[in-house]
Design an enzyme around this catalytic site. Structure first.
Site: not given
Length: 317
Positions: A18, A49, A126, A210
């Site tokens: 990533e 992302t 988030d 995660q």
């Protein structure tokens, strides 16, 4: 090619990673050159992302406060196009609930479809620091399973304001996140697994976890996920620890535990170079054990810095 097809056709565990879009004003070419060494390990796909809009309050001479929009890392769609063009790999952009209306989501998915992207990772995202808790946009999604349903709906030709009965059918493979140590907002592991199953039932085809540093957490997670009736591939997410600061920052940000054996070694470190070496050795050990367990792919969180992950991968792949 879809992530799920890469996994199903692979004869050995895959390597993927990533990246973060560069900060506004920084060079995309610098980032691409930075990750270029990781192409040695033939990643079939790379995650990119997405960062929601945030706000600051600017005080004027009159004393009034102006709410000013900021986005520190724009460019996810453009980076996906650049990755596919330069490295001939599949890009997997993150699609968020937070900060986006359903209309925004639909438009981003249309753009991604136009440039040939076939994969997305659906995430709630988030809460902004200023909010303290996640608040969905008006006409946005509150939960990831709702976002997955919208993406799958477009795969079936369903659009928000389509006047015709069936619109153009997209063909996205959807991944979602899983939490071996429980999402910090979930009141229990059982509740967290229920939410994960809702995402898969909505149409998610694979799970990426995660980051974690204790493989036993992953093994137990897989056992519980399978017991819950979830059968899709579960890709472990890994990050080599590289600095003294990360010893305390990573557990507090990502709500994870550091194994005692790892902490015993890290506490002996005096410099970031010492920590980096311990982190590389631990990640190599983790990776080899996970491959022996039979994982479909190892997914590394690089923060767009390739050198540490390259050292790990060179001993694993």
């Amino acid at each position: 090619m879809k992530v799920i097809d890469h996994i199903n056709q692979a004869k050995k565990p895959l390597f993927s990673f990533e990246i973060l879009p560069p900060l506004k004003g920084e060079s995309l070419n610098d980032m691409l050159e930075g990750i270029s060494p990781l192409m040695d390990f033939n990643p079939p796909f790379i995650d990119v992302t997405y960062h929601r809009e945030e706000y600051i309050y600017k005080k004027h001479s009159t004393g009034l406060l102006e709410k000013v929009s900021t986005r520190k890392r724009p460019g996810t769609v453009g980076i996906c196009a650049a990755l596919m063009n330069r490295f001939k790999v599949d890009a997997v952009p993150h699609i968020l609930c937070g900060g986006f209306t359903k209309e925004d989501t639909e438009n981003v998915l249309i753009d991604l479809n136009f440039i040939g992207v076939e994969n997305v990772l659906a995430l709630r995202g988030d809460a902004p620091k200023s909010d303290g808790r996640f608040i969905p946009d008006e006409n946005g999604h509150n939960y990831t399973n709702e976002l997955v349903s919208q993406i799958v709906g477009m795969n079936n030709g369903k659009y928000l304001h389509e006047e015709t009965e069936t619109g153009f059918q997209t063909d996205f493979c959807v991944g979602v996140a899983g939490y071996p140590e429980k999402h910090f907002e979930a009141p229990s592991f059982k509740f967290d697994l229920k939410n994960l199953k809702a995402k898969v039932d909505a149409g998610a085809e694979y799970i990426v976890t995660q980051m974690f540093f204790d493989n036993q957490k992953y093994f137990e997670f897989v056992k519980n996920v399978r017991a819950a009736g979830i059968t899709v591939p579960i890709i472990p997410g890994l990050k080599p620890i590289t600095t003294l600061k990360q010893m305390t920052v990573l557990p507090s940000i990502f709500f994870l535990d550091m194994p005692d054996a790892l902490m015993d070694e890290l506490e002996k470190c005096k410099t970031n170079a010492d920590v980096r070496q311990v982190g590389i050795e631990w990640s190599i050990q983790q990776s080899k054990e996970l491959i022996e367990f039979g994982v479909p792919c190892l997914h590394y969180y690089t923060m767009s810095k390739a050198s540490t992950v390259h050292k790990v991968a060179s001993q694993v792949f």
